[in-house]
Design a protein around this motif. Structure first.
Motif, PDB file in Angstrom:
ATOM      1  N   VAL A 215       0.728  -1.126  -0.020  1.00 16.38           N
ATOM      2  CA  VAL A 215      -0.029   0.027  -0.038  1.00 16.38           C
ATOM      3  C   VAL A 215       0.766   1.272   0.256  1.00 16.38           C
ATOM      4  CG1 VAL A 215      -1.866   1.365   1.166  1.00 16.38           C
ATOM      5  CG2 VAL A 215      -1.865  -1.151   1.054  1.00 16.38           C
ATOM      6  N   LEU A 216       1.980   1.110   0.596  1.00 15.78           N
ATOM      7  CA  LEU A 216       2.894   2.264   0.725  1.00 15.78           C
ATOM      8  C   LEU A 216       3.345   2.526  -0.884  1.00 15.78           C
ATOM      9  CD1 LEU A 216       4.478   4.504   2.197  1.00 15.78           C
ATOM     10  CD2 LEU A 216       6.371   2.711   2.288  1.00 15.78           C
ATOM     11  N   ALA A 217       3.615   1.697  -1.518  1.00 22.32           N
ATOM     12  CA  ALA A 217       3.965   1.644  -2.946  1.00 22.32           C
ATOM     13  C   ALA A 217       3.153   2.108  -3.849  1.00 22.32           C
ATOM     14  CB  ALA A 217       4.896   0.319  -3.466  1.00 22.32           C
ATOM     15  N   GLU A 218       1.937   1.873  -3.476  1.00 25.11           N
ATOM     16  CA  GLU A 218       0.697   2.304  -4.205  1.00 25.11           C
ATOM     17  C   GLU A 218       0.632   3.812  -4.029  1.00 25.11           C
ATOM     18  OE1 GLU A 218      -4.023   1.517  -4.277  1.00 25.11           O
ATOM     19  OE2 GLU A 218      -2.759  -0.146  -3.352  1.00 25.11           O
ATOM     20  N   HIS A 219       0.439   4.254  -2.634  1.00 28.05           N
ATOM     21  CA  HIS A 219       0.527   5.441  -2.306  1.00 28.05           C
ATOM     22  C   HIS A 219       1.538   6.499  -3.105  1.00 28.05           C
ATOM     23  CE1 HIS A 219      -0.224   8.753   0.348  1.00 28.05           C
ATOM     24  NE2 HIS A 219       1.092   8.814   0.953  1.00 28.05           N
ATOM     25  N   PHE A 220       2.851   5.901  -3.065  1.00 25.42           N
ATOM     26  CA  PHE A 220       3.654   6.774  -3.663  1.00 25.42           C
ATOM     27  C   PHE A 220       3.524   6.926  -5.172  1.00 25.42           C
ATOM     28  CE2 PHE A 220       7.215   5.935  -0.211  1.00 25.42           C
ATOM     29  CZ  PHE A 220       6.801   6.709   0.543  1.00 25.42           C
ATOM     30  N   GLN A 221       3.082   5.726  -5.635  1.00 26.24           N
ATOM     31  CA  GLN A 221       2.933   5.904  -7.278  1.00 26.24           C
ATOM     32  C   GLN A 221       1.425   6.882  -7.454  1.00 26.24           C
ATOM     33  OE1 GLN A 221       4.732   4.832  -9.638  1.00 26.24           O
ATOM     34  NE2 GLN A 221       3.154   5.746 -11.243  1.00 26.24           N
ATOM     35  N   GLY A 222       0.503   6.616  -6.601  1.00 27.12           N
ATOM     36  CA  GLY A 222      -0.487   7.468  -6.898  1.00 27.12           C
ATOM     37  C   GLY A 222      -0.073   9.056  -6.839  1.00 27.12           C
ATOM     38  N   SER A 223       0.682   9.445  -5.786  1.00 27.99           N
ATOM     39  CA  SER A 223       1.137  10.851  -6.016  1.00 27.99           C
ATOM     40  C   SER A 223       1.852  11.159  -6.839  1.00 27.99           C
ATOM     41  CB  SER A 223       2.152  10.963  -4.555  1.00 27.99           C
ATOM     42  OG  SER A 223       1.488  10.838  -3.363  1.00 27.99           O
ATOM     43  N   VAL A 224       2.606  10.262  -7.541  1.00 24.29           N
ATOM     44  CA  VAL A 224       3.311  10.678  -8.818  1.00 24.29           C
ATOM     45  C   VAL A 224       2.427  10.767 -10.087  1.00 24.29           C
ATOM     46  CG1 VAL A 224       4.769   9.503 -10.435  1.00 24.29           C
ATOM     47  CG2 VAL A 224       5.413   9.295  -8.158  1.00 24.29           C
ATOM     48  N   GLU A 225       1.241   9.923 -10.354  1.00 26.37           N
ATOM     49  CA  GLU A 225       0.242  10.115 -11.193  1.00 26.37           C
ATOM     50  C   GLU A 225      -0.473  11.249 -11.041  1.00 26.37           C
ATOM     51  OE1 GLU A 225      -1.940   6.744 -10.557  1.00 26.37           O
ATOM     52  OE2 GLU A 225      -0.366   5.270 -11.463  1.00 26.37           O
ATOM     53  N   VAL A 226      -0.795  12.002  -9.700  1.00 28.94           N
ATOM     54  CA  VAL A 226      -1.223  13.154  -9.758  1.00 28.94           C
ATOM     55  C   VAL A 226      -0.398  14.211 -10.027  1.00 28.94           C
ATOM     56  CG1 VAL A 226      -2.200  14.738  -8.257  1.00 28.94           C
ATOM     57  CG2 VAL A 226      -2.740  12.591  -7.528  1.00 28.94           C
ATOM     58  N   VAL A 227       0.765  14.218  -9.971  1.00 30.81           N
ATOM     59  CA  VAL A 227       1.698  15.236 -10.464  1.00 30.81           C
ATOM     60  C   VAL A 227       1.673  15.158 -11.981  1.00 30.81           C
ATOM     61  CG1 VAL A 227       4.236  15.942 -10.559  1.00 30.81           C
ATOM     62  CG2 VAL A 227       3.140  15.348  -8.296  1.00 30.81           C
ATOM     63  N   ILE A 228       1.887  14.076 -12.677  1.00 27.14           N
ATOM     64  CA  ILE A 228       1.889  14.045 -14.057  1.00 27.14           C
ATOM     65  C   ILE A 228       0.693  14.466 -14.616  1.00 27.14           C
ATOM     66  CG2 ILE A 228       2.065  12.266 -15.778  1.00 27.14           C
ATOM     67  CD1 ILE A 228       3.930  10.566 -14.164  1.00 27.14           C
ATOM     68  N   ARG A 229      -0.420  14.176 -14.154  1.00 26.77           N
ATOM     69  CA  ARG A 229      -1.684  14.569 -14.821  1.00 26.77           C
ATOM     70  C   ARG A 229      -1.891  16.277 -14.904  1.00 26.77           C
ATOM     71  NH1 ARG A 229      -4.185  10.263 -11.906  1.00 26.77           N
ATOM     72  NH2 ARG A 229      -5.097  11.792 -10.225  1.00 26.77           N
ATOM     73  N   ASN A 230      -1.107  16.801 -13.883  1.00 29.59           N
ATOM     74  CA  ASN A 230      -1.276  18.243 -13.535  1.00 29.59           C
ATOM     75  C   ASN A 230       0.076  18.860 -13.830  1.00 29.59           C
ATOM     76  OD1 ASN A 230      -3.853  18.860 -12.106  1.00 29.59           O
ATOM     77  ND2 ASN A 230      -3.171  17.061 -11.375  1.00 29.59           N
ATOM     78  N   TYR A 231       1.138  18.306 -14.892  1.00 35.77           N
ATOM     79  CA  TYR A 231       2.451  18.658 -14.803  1.00 35.77           C
ATOM     80  C   TYR A 231       2.449  20.258 -15.497  1.00 35.77           C
ATOM     81  CZ  TYR A 231       7.227  18.111 -16.509  1.00 35.77           C
ATOM     82  OH  TYR A 231       8.417  18.506 -17.048  1.00 35.77           O
ATOM     83  N   GLU A 232       1.752  20.350 -16.456  1.00 35.81           N
ATOM     84  CA  GLU A 232       1.485  21.864 -17.036  1.00 35.81           C
ATOM     85  C   GLU A 232       0.861  22.876 -16.263  1.00 35.81           C
ATOM     86  OE1 GLU A 232       0.055  21.683 -20.794  1.00 35.81           O
ATOM     87  OE2 GLU A 232       1.749  20.557 -21.948  1.00 35.81           O
ATOM     88  N   GLU A 233      -0.091  22.257 -15.584  1.00 40.46           N
ATOM     89  CA  GLU A 233      -0.878  23.297 -14.761  1.00 40.46           C
ATOM     90  C   GLU A 233       0.163  23.917 -13.415  1.00 40.46           C
ATOM     91  OE1 GLU A 233      -1.748  20.784 -15.993  1.00 40.46           O
ATOM     92  OE2 GLU A 233      -4.040  21.110 -16.754  1.00 40.46           O
ATOM     93  N   VAL A 234       0.742  23.022 -12.954  1.00 38.45           N
ATOM     94  CA  VAL A 234       1.738  23.361 -11.779  1.00 38.45           C
ATOM     95  C   VAL A 234       3.073  24.200 -12.099  1.00 38.45           C
ATOM     96  CG1 VAL A 234       0.443  21.954 -10.256  1.00 38.45           C
ATOM     97  CG2 VAL A 234       2.629  21.073 -11.507  1.00 38.45           C
ATOM     98  N   SER A 235       3.111  24.235 -13.403  1.00 46.08           N
ATOM     99  CA  SER A 235       4.262  24.763 -14.100  1.00 46.08           C
ATOM    100  C   SER A 235       5.538  24.051 -13.720  1.00 46.08           C
ATOM    101  CB  SER A 235       4.641  26.225 -13.594  1.00 46.08           C
ATOM    102  OG  SER A 235       3.430  26.896 -13.697  1.00 46.08           O
TER     103      SER A 235
END
Length: 247
Positions: A215-235
């Motif tokens: 679950v820890l690994a899943e948690h970290f990967q989920g955070s990465v996916e959120v960042v990637i989806r908003n890559y341009e928006e967060v500059s």
């Protein structure tokens, strides 16, 4: 035999260097100094109220931390962010943190369990910001979030492992800060993150290392996916001056 006076080093400049290093490091991780931004001595001296010598010492240390870069023709600049760096960072963070968590589950005692529960409780009680400009709220959430994740691995009995896990967590915070408002504005995402935190804590205390690390690994990967989806928006996409890093 006469006693000779012992020369005492003036620690004032060293102390000031350590202080400004800590302040700069905090602001770099928090994103108050932007990726790729040039760090000019005169401007920094005015902002932080210190001279050139302690600034130079602090920036040299921050280069070693890979939060600042030094190039002969440009001087000091804030280390850039990139998707390739993000993936590399997350992979290593996951590997080391899961290792540390397994070791803590093996070695942890009742005090370790109590600290996990206390840190989880404090984190769940912390409001999330509605704007990245809510710096105090963001800072408090990040502080409690770090405390929770540290509590999970605190019993690993390896100072070096804790050091590297902490450094990787600090670097990832530079990415997470940009999307924290996205998390707080999505009830579905917020619930998933909170459920993961609670599941990891419960599995760790139950000594279920496989469940906790999965679950820890899943948690970290989920955070990465959120960042990637908003890559341009967060500059996070790099400016033209850092074009090589964007590839």
């Amino acid at each position: 035999m006469s006693l000779q006076p012992v020369a005492v080093a003036d620690d004032e400049s060293t102390t000031l260097g350590i202080e400004i290093y800590a302040r700069l490091r905090r602001d770099l991780i928090a994103g108050h100094l932007k990726p790729g931004e040039r760090l000019r001595f005169r401007q920094l001296s005015s902002i932080y109220g210190v001279g050139i010598a302690p600034l130079r010492e602090a920036l040299s240390r921050l280069v070693s931390d890979q939060l600042v870069r030094f190039e002969g023709h440009r001087g000091y600049t804030v280390a850039p962010l990139s998707l390739s760096d993000l993936h590399d960072l997350c992979a290593l963070r996951t590997e080391l943190s899961c290792n540390a968590l397994r070791r803590s589950i093996t070695r942890g005692d009742e005090d370790w369990e109590a600290e996990i529960l206390a840190a989880l409780h404090r984190l769940e009680r912390t409001p999330l910001p509605h704007s990245v400009e809510d710096r105090k709220i963001v800072d408090e959430w990040e502080l409690r979030h770090d405390r929770f994740h540290y509590s999970l691995i605190a019993a690993c009995d390896s100072p070096w492992l804790l050091h590297f896990c902490g450094a990787l967590s600090d670097h990832f915070q530079r990415y997470r800060r940009g999307v924290i408002v996205v998390t707080s504005s999505s009830q579905e995402l917020l619930k998933r993150v909170r459920d993961q935190h609670r599941t990891i804590a419960e599995a760790a205390i139950a000594r279920d290392a496989d469940r906790a690390t999965a679950v820890l690994a899943e948690h970290f990967q989920g955070s990465v996916e959120v960042v990637i989806r908003n890559y341009e928006e967060v500059s996070l996409s790099l400016s033209a001056g850092n074009g090589d890093e964007a590839n």
